[in-house]
Design a protein around this motif. Structure first.
Motif, PDB file in Angstrom:
ATOM      1  N   THR A   2     111.445  45.541 128.791  1.00 27.98           N
ATOM      2  CA  THR A   2     112.071  44.289 129.173  1.00 27.98           C
ATOM      3  C   THR A   2     111.718  43.197 128.174  1.00 27.98           C
ATOM      4  O   THR A   2     110.564  43.070 127.766  1.00 27.98           O
ATOM      5  N   GLN A   3     112.723  42.426 127.805  1.00 24.88           N
ATOM      6  CA  GLN A   3     112.518  41.304 126.880  1.00 24.88           C
ATOM      7  C   GLN A   3     111.860  40.146 127.638  1.00 24.88           C
ATOM      8  O   GLN A   3     112.296  39.779 128.717  1.00 24.88           O
ATOM      9  N   GLN A   4     110.805  39.605 127.080  1.00 24.66           N
ATOM     10  CA  GLN A   4     110.146  38.431 127.639  1.00 24.66           C
ATOM     11  C   GLN A   4     110.686  37.192 126.946  1.00 24.66           C
ATOM     12  O   GLN A   4     110.948  37.225 125.739  1.00 24.66           O
ATOM     13  N   TYR A   5     110.821  36.115 127.683  1.00 27.29           N
ATOM     14  CA  TYR A   5     111.321  34.865 127.122  1.00 27.29           C
ATOM     15  C   TYR A   5     110.229  33.814 127.201  1.00 27.29           C
ATOM     16  O   TYR A   5     109.608  33.635 128.243  1.00 27.29           O
ATOM     17  N   ARG A   9     106.411  25.542 125.763  1.00 24.98           N
ATOM     18  CA  ARG A   9     104.944  25.478 125.868  1.00 24.98           C
ATOM     19  C   ARG A   9     104.315  26.801 125.442  1.00 24.98           C
ATOM     20  O   ARG A   9     103.319  26.827 124.707  1.00 24.98           O
ATOM     21  N   GLU A  10     104.888  27.906 125.896  1.00 26.53           N
ATOM     22  CA  GLU A  10     104.369  29.226 125.511  1.00 26.53           C
ATOM     23  C   GLU A  10     104.554  29.476 124.017  1.00 26.53           C
ATOM     24  O   GLU A  10     103.682  30.061 123.369  1.00 26.53           O
ATOM     25  N   LEU A  11     105.674  29.013 123.472  1.00 22.87           N
ATOM     26  CA  LEU A  11     105.906  29.121 122.034  1.00 22.87           C
ATOM     27  C   LEU A  11     104.828  28.370 121.265  1.00 22.87           C
ATOM     28  O   LEU A  11     104.265  28.884 120.298  1.00 22.87           O
ATOM     29  N   PRO A  35     116.563  28.929 119.619  1.00 28.27           N
ATOM     30  CA  PRO A  35     116.329  29.352 121.006  1.00 28.27           C
ATOM     31  C   PRO A  35     117.638  29.660 121.728  1.00 28.27           C
ATOM     32  O   PRO A  35     118.719  29.321 121.258  1.00 28.27           O
ATOM     33  N   ILE A  36     117.485  30.266 122.878  1.00 23.97           N
ATOM     34  CA  ILE A  36     118.600  30.497 123.789  1.00 23.97           C
ATOM     35  C   ILE A  36     118.521  29.406 124.844  1.00 23.97           C
ATOM     36  O   ILE A  36     117.435  29.139 125.385  1.00 23.97           O
ATOM     37  N   LEU A  38     119.237  28.132 128.450  1.00 25.16           N
ATOM     38  CA  LEU A  38     119.541  28.591 129.804  1.00 25.16           C
ATOM     39  C   LEU A  38     119.211  27.471 130.782  1.00 25.16           C
ATOM     40  O   LEU A  38     118.069  27.015 130.838  1.00 25.16           O
ATOM     41  N   GLY A  39     120.217  27.023 131.506  1.00 31.25           N
ATOM     42  CA  GLY A  39     119.976  25.982 132.503  1.00 31.25           C
ATOM     43  C   GLY A  39     119.419  24.699 131.932  1.00 31.25           C
ATOM     44  O   GLY A  39     118.612  24.038 132.567  1.00 31.25           O
ATOM     45  N   GLY A  40     119.801  24.363 130.720  1.00 27.80           N
ATOM     46  CA  GLY A  40     119.330  23.126 130.096  1.00 27.80           C
ATOM     47  C   GLY A  40     117.969  23.232 129.430  1.00 27.80           C
ATOM     48  O   GLY A  40     117.464  22.252 128.904  1.00 27.80           O
ATOM     49  N   LYS A  41     117.349  24.407 129.469  1.00 22.95           N
ATOM     50  CA  LYS A  41     116.046  24.589 128.824  1.00 22.95           C
ATOM     51  C   LYS A  41     116.182  25.616 127.707  1.00 22.95           C
ATOM     52  O   LYS A  41     117.036  26.482 127.743  1.00 22.95           O
ATOM     53  N   ASN A  42     115.288  25.493 126.729  1.00 23.24           N
ATOM     54  CA  ASN A  42     115.268  26.429 125.606  1.00 23.24           C
ATOM     55  C   ASN A  42     114.258  27.539 125.857  1.00 23.24           C
ATOM     56  O   ASN A  42     113.146  27.280 126.329  1.00 23.24           O
ATOM     57  N   TYR A  43     114.662  28.761 125.513  1.00 19.78           N
ATOM     58  CA  TYR A  43     113.789  29.927 125.626  1.00 19.78           C
ATOM     59  C   TYR A  43     113.917  30.749 124.355  1.00 19.78           C
ATOM     60  O   TYR A  43     114.989  30.849 123.780  1.00 19.78           O
ATOM     61  N   TRP A  44     112.806  31.342 123.941  1.00 18.60           N
ATOM     62  CA  TRP A  44     112.792  32.201 122.754  1.00 18.60           C
ATOM     63  C   TRP A  44     112.489  33.629 123.188  1.00 18.60           C
ATOM     64  O   TRP A  44     111.444  33.877 123.802  1.00 18.60           O
ATOM     65  N   PRO A  45     113.366  34.566 122.875  1.00 16.87           N
ATOM     66  CA  PRO A  45     113.056  35.971 123.155  1.00 16.87           C
ATOM     67  C   PRO A  45     111.826  36.372 122.338  1.00 16.87           C
ATOM     68  O   PRO A  45     111.829  36.259 121.111  1.00 16.87           O
ATOM     69  N   GLU A  46     110.771  36.783 123.012  1.00 17.85           N
ATOM     70  CA  GLU A  46     109.504  37.036 122.325  1.00 17.85           C
ATOM     71  C   GLU A  46     109.623  38.137 121.280  1.00 17.85           C
ATOM     72  O   GLU A  46     109.064  38.027 120.193  1.00 17.85           O
TER      73      GLU A  46
END
Length: 61
Positions: A2-5, A9-11, A35-36, A38-46
């Motif tokens: 599974t891909q973690q996002y 802060r985690e980045l 980043p991707i 989603l819902g107005g927030k940025n996420y980076w596929p780890e």
């Protein structure tokens, strides 16, 4: 597997607590992948981030 996002802060933690402005500079210059949103927030596929950083290290050596 599974891909973690990662959240912003985690980045930051993964990158050694880099400053917000340094991360945005890295994004602008391509040293970090985009980043991707989603819902107005940025996420980076780890996995993608790890691969991108590995490529940059290999190009630098």
């Amino acid at each position: 597997m599974t891909q973690q996002y990662l959240t912003f802060r985690e980045l930051r933690m993964k990158l050694g607590k880099r400053s917000r402005s340094a991360i945005y500079d890295d994004l602008k210059t391509g040293r970090l992948p985009k980043p991707i949103k989603l819902g107005g927030k940025n996420y980076w596929p780890e996995g993608d981030l790890d691969e991108h950083l590995k490529t940059l290290r290999e190009e630098g050596s």
